[in-house]
Design an enzyme around this catalytic site. Structure first.
Site, short mmCIF file in Angstrom:
data_model
loop_
_atom_site.label_atom_id
_atom_site.label_comp_id
_atom_site.label_asym_id
_atom_site.label_seq_id
_atom_site.Cartn_x
_atom_site.Cartn_y
_atom_site.Cartn_z
N MET A 31 -10.91 174.49 24.87
CA MET A 31 -10.94 173.36 24.03
C MET A 31 -10.67 173.72 22.27
SD MET A 31 -14.33 171.04 24.79
CE MET A 31 -15.37 171.71 23.97
N HIS A 38 -11.94 183.73 23.47
CA HIS A 38 -10.68 183.08 24.48
C HIS A 38 -9.39 184.01 24.56
CE1 HIS A 38 -12.35 179.61 22.32
NE2 HIS A 38 -12.50 179.19 23.53
N GLN A 62 -17.20 165.41 27.99
CA GLN A 62 -18.27 166.35 27.96
C GLN A 62 -19.25 166.35 26.73
OE1 GLN A 62 -15.29 169.60 28.35
NE2 GLN A 62 -16.97 171.00 27.31
N GLY A 148 -15.62 182.43 30.82
CA GLY A 148 -16.27 183.42 29.91
C GLY A 148 -17.87 183.29 30.47
N LYS A 150 -20.24 183.52 28.69
CA LYS A 150 -21.14 182.88 27.52
C LYS A 150 -21.54 181.54 27.98
CE LYS A 150 -21.74 180.96 23.48
NZ LYS A 150 -20.80 179.47 23.71
N GLN A 154 -21.72 176.88 33.19
CA GLN A 154 -20.62 176.01 33.35
C GLN A 154 -19.77 176.90 34.38
OE1 GLN A 154 -17.64 174.64 30.19
NE2 GLN A 154 -16.93 176.39 30.53
N SER A 186 -18.26 182.08 19.69
CA SER A 186 -18.46 180.59 19.90
C SER A 186 -17.78 179.75 18.76
CB SER A 186 -19.83 179.90 20.14
OG SER A 186 -19.97 178.59 20.15
N SER A 187 -16.85 178.75 19.24
CA SER A 187 -16.54 178.06 18.20
C SER A 187 -17.37 177.33 17.37
CB SER A 187 -15.51 176.57 18.84
OG SER A 187 -14.80 177.39 19.80
N ARG A 188 -18.48 176.84 17.96
CA ARG A 188 -19.38 176.10 16.99
C ARG A 188 -20.16 177.12 15.99
NH1 ARG A 188 -20.38 173.41 22.14
NH2 ARG A 188 -19.81 171.22 21.74
O1 PAF Z 1 -15.44 176.02 28.04
C1 PAF Z 1 -14.72 175.13 27.45
O2 PAF Z 1 -14.39 175.17 26.32
C2 PAF Z 1 -14.69 173.72 28.08
O3 PAF Z 1 -15.91 173.25 28.77
C3 PAF Z 1 -13.68 173.55 29.18
C4 PAF Z 1 -13.88 174.58 30.32
C5 PAF Z 1 -12.40 173.89 28.61
C6 PAF Z 1 -13.42 172.26 29.87
O4 PAF Z 1 -13.24 171.28 28.82
#
Ligand code: PAF
Length: 283
Positions: A31, A38, A62, A148, A150, A154, A186-188
């Site tokens: 994202m 990443h 999402q 990942g 992390k 997911q 994490s981007s957050r």
């Molecule tokens: O992990 C993420 O960044 C997102 O959930 C993904 C897998 C790109 C789906 O939007």
């Protein structure tokens, strides 16, 4: 040569041509707001494939209505540079209209696995993830997709999706990349103030504490969970969403530890919700 593709049709045609030429396609969905986590996925894809496609799409499906979709960081130019430097050949960056054109109404749901833990706290989240990932798989036709650890749940949801839909895609789950003080990248993390950032290390600290307890012979989940919760609440900015000890395939809670277990955490640090996990072998 590195290229940015915004059209789904063009991306699908490019992927189809590559498949016909029997090229191995490594795919890294993101994202954006890329960080070293990443980049490690892109580098792993680079090492094992002929062509690497990374996608960049902040997927509205999402995010819950009160979540951070609008303020999610979108540093596009920096992301494109980082994806390229890590070894991506193609950055697929569609708009929401491109991916979900007018009238779009199909969704993909991994039911049981997607409703636990993150799914319970963020209703609809994994439906959004599974839907976009299924679409991205269809468009990019990867040989192998990289995720990942992390986002452990997911990764399991996507693994289930690949198996259930009989998709001819391999999946690699790579270790969480951490800051020097242990905080999972994490981007957050960018939302945290300096003080919250210092306190956020408590997530990894309690995971390590529980791991050490297990290594010294603790086999009961209850005292571990209680100890983790107690340690988390010592950080003034922390508010626990869940702390769980589960078996690592279906994420069912375990009470007596054996084999391998996954320690899962979701914790608010101020207004930022962070997750982390650790897989521990119980010897
Ligand atoms: O992990 C993420 O960044 C997102 O959930 C993904 C897998 C790109 C789906 O939007």
């Amino acid at each position: 040569m590195f290229q940015i593709i915004r059209s789904a049709r063009r991306m699908a045609a490019t992927a189809e041509r590559l498949r016909l030429r029997r090229k191995r396609i490594g795919f890294v969905p993101t994202m954006g707001a890329l960080h070293e986590g990443h980049c490690s996925l892109i580098r792993a894809a680079r090492a094992k494939n002929d062509v690497v496609i990374a996608s960049l799409f902040v997927n509205p499906l999402q995010f819950g209505p009160h979540e951070d979709f609008r303020r999610y960081p979108r540093p596009f130019r920096k992301d494109a540079q980082m994806a390229r430097a890590a070894g991506a050949d193609v950055l697929f960056a569609p708009s929401a209209k491109e991916l979900y054109p007018e009238g779009f109404q199909t969704s993909v749901e991994v039911e049981k696995l997607g409703r636990r833990w993150e799914g319970a706290s963020r209703p609809g989240h994994f439906r959004g993830v599974a839907t976009v990932v299924a679409l991205l798989f269809e468009i990019t036709r990867p040989t192998c997709a990289y995720f990942g650890q992390k986002d452990y749940q997911q990764a399991l949801v996507i693994q289930r999706l690949i198996a259930d839909l009989h998709l001819p895609i391999k999946m690699a789950i790579l270790p969480t990349v951490r800051e020097p003080d242990g905080l999972a990248m994490s981007s957050r993390n960018a939302y945290l103030t300096a003080d919250q950032r210092r306190q956020a290390t408590v997530l990894f600290e309690v995971l390590r504490w529980a791991q050490a307890e297990i290594r010294s012979g603790q086999r009961q989940a209850a005292p571990l969970i209680e100890g983790m919760r107690r340690r988390l609440s010592e950080a003034p900015a922390a508010r626990i969403d869940y702390v769980a000890i589960v078996e690592p395939r279906h994420l069912e809670p375990v009470w007596r530890l054996r084999g391998r277990v996954a320690l899962l955490l979701a914790v608010w640090i101020g207004a930022t919700r962070l997750i982390d996990n650790l897989l521990v072998d119980v010897r």
